[in-house]
Design a protein around this motif. Structure first.
Motif, PDB file in Angstrom:
ATOM      1  N   THR A  39      55.380  35.648  37.508  1.00 22.67           N
ATOM      2  CA  THR A  39      56.833  35.756  37.670  1.00 22.67           C
ATOM      3  C   THR A  39      57.479  34.420  38.031  1.00 22.67           C
ATOM      4  N   GLY A  40      56.950  33.357  37.477  1.00 22.40           N
ATOM      5  CA  GLY A  40      57.602  32.057  37.659  1.00 22.40           C
ATOM      6  C   GLY A  40      58.966  32.002  37.019  1.00 22.40           C
ATOM      7  N   ASN A  41      59.255  32.949  36.129  1.00 23.37           N
ATOM      8  CA  ASN A  41      60.582  33.042  35.523  1.00 23.37           C
ATOM      9  C   ASN A  41      61.596  33.625  36.491  1.00 23.37           C
ATOM     10  N   SER A  42      61.135  34.155  37.622  1.00 22.02           N
ATOM     11  CA  SER A  42      62.026  34.736  38.630  1.00 22.02           C
ATOM     12  C   SER A  42      62.031  33.896  39.897  1.00 22.02           C
ATOM     13  N   LEU A  43      60.843  33.553  40.401  1.00 20.07           N
ATOM     14  CA  LEU A  43      60.712  32.648  41.543  1.00 20.07           C
ATOM     15  C   LEU A  43      59.394  31.906  41.419  1.00 20.07           C
ATOM     16  N   GLY A  44      59.486  30.586  41.305  1.00 17.20           N
ATOM     17  CA  GLY A  44      58.281  29.778  41.205  1.00 17.20           C
ATOM     18  C   GLY A  44      57.520  29.741  42.516  1.00 17.20           C
ATOM     19  N   LEU A  45      56.257  29.378  42.419  1.00 15.02           N
ATOM     20  CA  LEU A  45      55.410  29.313  43.608  1.00 15.02           C
ATOM     21  C   LEU A  45      55.709  28.071  44.446  1.00 15.02           C
ATOM     22  N   GLN A  46      55.257  28.133  45.704  1.00 13.26           N
ATOM     23  CA  GLN A  46      55.521  27.030  46.633  1.00 13.26           C
ATOM     24  C   GLN A  46      54.489  25.915  46.461  1.00 13.26           C
ATOM     25  N   MET A 184      76.243  29.920  26.547  1.00  4.82           N
ATOM     26  CA  MET A 184      75.126  30.859  26.400  1.00  4.82           C
ATOM     27  C   MET A 184      73.971  30.449  27.303  1.00  4.82           C
ATOM     28  N   GLY A 185      73.045  31.379  27.497  1.00  4.80           N
ATOM     29  CA  GLY A 185      71.783  31.043  28.141  1.00  4.80           C
ATOM     30  C   GLY A 185      70.861  30.407  27.123  1.00  4.80           C
ATOM     31  N   GLY A 186      70.287  29.264  27.444  1.00  6.88           N
ATOM     32  CA  GLY A 186      69.364  28.610  26.508  1.00  6.88           C
ATOM     33  C   GLY A 186      68.149  29.471  26.227  1.00  6.88           C
ATOM     34  N   VAL A 187      67.717  30.225  27.238  1.00  5.48           N
ATOM     35  CA  VAL A 187      66.678  31.252  27.095  1.00  5.48           C
ATOM     36  C   VAL A 187      67.256  32.518  27.703  1.00  5.48           C
ATOM     37  N   ASN A 188      67.306  33.577  26.921  1.00  3.24           N
ATOM     38  CA  ASN A 188      67.881  34.812  27.433  1.00  3.24           C
ATOM     39  C   ASN A 188      66.983  35.411  28.509  1.00  3.24           C
ATOM     40  N   TYR A 189      67.586  35.734  29.633  1.00  5.51           N
ATOM     41  CA  TYR A 189      66.796  36.190  30.781  1.00  5.51           C
ATOM     42  C   TYR A 189      66.061  37.495  30.509  1.00  5.51           C
ATOM     43  N   TYR A 190      66.635  38.355  29.660  1.00  8.20           N
ATOM     44  CA  TYR A 190      66.095  39.700  29.447  1.00  8.20           C
ATOM     45  C   TYR A 190      65.024  39.727  28.356  1.00  8.20           C
ATOM     46  N   THR A 191      65.328  39.128  27.228  1.00  7.67           N
ATOM     47  CA  THR A 191      64.396  39.162  26.094  1.00  7.67           C
ATOM     48  C   THR A 191      63.434  37.984  26.063  1.00  7.67           C
ATOM     49  N   GLY A 192      63.794  36.895  26.749  1.00 12.17           N
ATOM     50  CA  GLY A 192      62.977  35.690  26.670  1.00 12.17           C
ATOM     51  C   GLY A 192      63.206  34.895  25.397  1.00 12.17           C
ATOM     52  N   GLN A 193      64.199  35.280  24.595  1.00  8.04           N
ATOM     53  CA  GLN A 193      64.481  34.555  23.357  1.00  8.04           C
ATOM     54  C   GLN A 193      64.972  33.142  23.661  1.00  8.04           C
ATOM     55  N   VAL A 194      64.351  32.152  23.012  1.00  8.49           N
ATOM     56  CA  VAL A 194      64.771  30.761  23.141  1.00  8.49           C
ATOM     57  C   VAL A 194      65.670  30.429  21.959  1.00  8.49           C
ATOM     58  N   PHE A 195      66.869  29.986  22.253  1.00 10.60           N
ATOM     59  CA  PHE A 195      67.796  29.625  21.181  1.00 10.60           C
ATOM     60  C   PHE A 195      67.580  28.170  20.765  1.00 10.60           C
ATOM     61  N   HIS A 217      66.725  29.781  32.728  1.00 13.64           N
ATOM     62  CA  HIS A 217      65.405  30.184  32.248  1.00 13.64           C
ATOM     63  C   HIS A 217      64.827  29.188  31.251  1.00 13.64           C
ATOM     64  N   ALA A 218      65.519  28.070  31.073  1.00 12.98           N
ATOM     65  CA  ALA A 218      65.049  27.057  30.129  1.00 12.98           C
ATOM     66  C   ALA A 218      64.527  25.809  30.826  1.00 12.98           C
ATOM     67  N   VAL A 219      65.189  25.386  31.907  1.00 16.20           N
ATOM     68  CA  VAL A 219      64.805  24.143  32.556  1.00 16.20           C
ATOM     69  C   VAL A 219      63.411  24.279  33.178  1.00 16.20           C
ATOM     70  N   GLY A 220      62.549  23.332  32.882  1.00 16.08           N
ATOM     71  CA  GLY A 220      61.177  23.395  33.354  1.00 16.08           C
ATOM     72  C   GLY A 220      60.295  24.325  32.550  1.00 16.08           C
ATOM     73  N   CYS A 360      57.694  30.381  28.124  1.00 11.13           N
ATOM     74  CA  CYS A 360      56.637  31.057  28.881  1.00 11.13           C
ATOM     75  C   CYS A 360      56.781  32.570  28.869  1.00 11.13           C
ATOM     76  N   GLN A 361      57.993  33.064  28.807  1.00  8.01           N
ATOM     77  CA  GLN A 361      58.239  34.490  29.073  1.00  8.01           C
ATOM     78  C   GLN A 361      57.958  35.389  27.876  1.00  8.01           C
ATOM     79  N   LEU A 362      57.293  36.513  28.156  1.00  9.70           N
ATOM     80  CA  LEU A 362      57.194  37.625  27.221  1.00  9.70           C
ATOM     81  C   LEU A 362      57.853  38.836  27.865  1.00  9.70           C
ATOM     82  N   SER A 363      58.764  39.464  27.150  1.00  6.53           N
ATOM     83  CA  SER A 363      59.382  40.713  27.602  1.00  6.53           C
ATOM     84  C   SER A 363      58.754  41.849  26.815  1.00  6.53           C
ATOM     85  N   VAL A 364      58.147  42.786  27.539  1.00  2.00           N
ATOM     86  CA  VAL A 364      57.286  43.792  26.906  1.00  2.00           C
ATOM     87  C   VAL A 364      57.752  45.194  27.298  1.00  2.00           C
TER      88      VAL A 364
END
Length: 422
Positions: A39-46, A184-195, A217-220, A360-364
């Motif tokens: 879940t680094g797409n939600s909160l990265g590790l320390q 727009m979001g560069g990467v859609n938060y829900y689907t993970g689609q990268v534009f 959801h795109a930076v890094g 990185c993200q897959l929405s399943v």
């Protein structure tokens, strides 16, 4: 790439990024075993280095008080400048085009003050359907504030929530005469689609539309070249792939062609010329860089974790990060497809992962048993993300996820499918 025959141990042994994992704290189960953290797409590790850096700032505060602004081991007054070169690398920008400041939605509002300038003839704001709610709230409120309550127009998706390239370009073209801003979001938060941010930016700007990107959801996650692409402005948060900690200070990009221009702007003293800032002049004199959009002095304790995280991106390099990211994500996706075929399991991957631009993200979706699968993964030490009504988001992050993480996840999913089939 068949996941059961994939040699994860060898892949982890030869992984050029393997040493970065040891630089992060990996959450553990009550028995002390490392969890699989996807879940680094939600909160990265320390990053482990954060603690010492924070203690140094606390010690300087304790021993120096106000003098820490000029005498701390990392002076507080120009503290944000310590992050500039790293942000420029990650964003594909000039150092003068980026600055760490505020939070994401606050920054979007500040930037729209300058770049959403509706007229009677051009007033629409285009965004993707199912944009992150905070973005949509910001867009709607900006439109209402300017007296155009119906200005926000959503770009339609297919039945899976994906926006095809042809639909996107046709929609922009159809609305080009009366559109003031595309955001727009560069990467859609829900689907993970990268534009394709480069193509979209060029296409829209050729039609006289100002282009901004929410890069939360795109930076890094994916390589960016904001300067070369000609993006007008962008904003991002830093607590996802940038590992800045919960609520970490965010960042902005403003293309250099807008620097030094007389733009409408909400102003604060940290955007004022550094040469005269402490003379406390009555009139605002903006800095001739993206720093002009700053309002207040830097939040030191919020910025400090980024000093531990951001240098890792430059050290790892985008080529290695992208290569591992693609391999991790493809292994996970192929494994899911193989499980679907082997057990006639109703699994849908929303994310267009075959595209080289995917992140990185897959929405399943596990049709009819998604929540049960989410609970099953959680109970077995796999940290994933649930999004209403039926999506599980998984994001293998190349800095700290291993190939063994993916193998374990697929094994646990296989067991979950078998339980569902009983």
């Amino acid at each position: 790439m068949q996941w059961k025959s994939f040699d994860v141990h060898k892949a982890d042994e030869v992984d050029v990024l393997k040493d970065f994992r040891s630089k992060f704290y990996i959450p553990t189960t009550p028995k002390g075993n490392e969890k699989v953290y996807l879940t680094g797409n939600s909160l990265g590790l320390q990053p482990k280095a954060v603690r010492e850096l924070l203690i140094e700032e606390l010690d300087d505060w304790a021993t120096l008080g106000v003098d820490g602004h000029t005498h701390a081991r990392r002076q507080w007054m120009p503290y944000h400048e310590l992050l500039t070169e790293y942000l420029a690398y990650i964003a594909g920008a000039l150092p003068t085009e980026v600055v760490a400041m505020n939070t994401l939605t606050a920054n979007l509002h500040l930037l729209m003050v300058s770049f959403y300038r509706p007229t009677k003839w051009r007033y629409k704001i285009l965004c993707e359907t199912k944009a992150f709610p905070s973005d949509y709230y910001a867009l709607q409120s900006q439109a209402r504030f300017h007296g155009y309550p119906d200005a926000v127009v959503e770009i339609p998706t297919d039945s899976h929530g994906i926006i095809s390239e042809s639909t996107l370009f046709d929609f922009i073209d159809a609305h080009s005469d009366d559109t003031a801003l595309l955001l727009m979001g560069g990467v859609n938060y829900y689907t993970g689609q990268v534009f394709d941010m480069e193509k979209v930016t060029h296409f829209a700007r050729e039609r006289g539309i100002v282009v901004g990107w929410d890069l939360a959801h795109a930076v890094g996650n994916v390589p960016l070249k904001l300067h070369d692409w000609g993006v007008d402005f962008a904003a991002w948060c830093s607590y996802k792939y940038l590992n800045g900690g919960p609520g970490a200070v965010a960042g902005i990009f403003v293309h250099e062609r807008h620097h030094g221009k007389e733009l409408p702007r909400f102003e604060g003293w940290w955007g004022h010329s550094k040469a005269t800032r402490f003379q406390m002049p009555h009139d605002f004199e903006p800095i001739s860089t993206a720093e002009a959009w700053q309002l207040s002095n830097p939040p030191i304790l919020s910025m400090t974790p980024l000093l531990a995280s951001l240098p890792m991106f430059a050290e790892a390099g985008w080529e290695a990060l992208r290569s591992k990211s693609r391999t991790l994500t493809t292994l996970l996706a192929n494994g899911l497809c193989e499980l679907q075929d082997a057990y006639d399991a109703d699994i849908s991957i929303l994310t267009p992962y075959e595209n080289e631009k995917s992140g990185c993200q897959l929405s399943v979706i596990f049709q009819g048993y998604g929540r049960a699968m989410f609970d099953h993964l959680t109970q077995h030490g796999v940290v994933v993300d649930w999004r209403y009504p039926d999506v599980i988001r998984m994001a293998p992050v190349p800095l700290y996820n291993s190939f063994e993480d993916i193998f374990k996840t697929l094994e646990i999913i296989e067991k979950g499918i078998l339980i569902h089939k009983k």
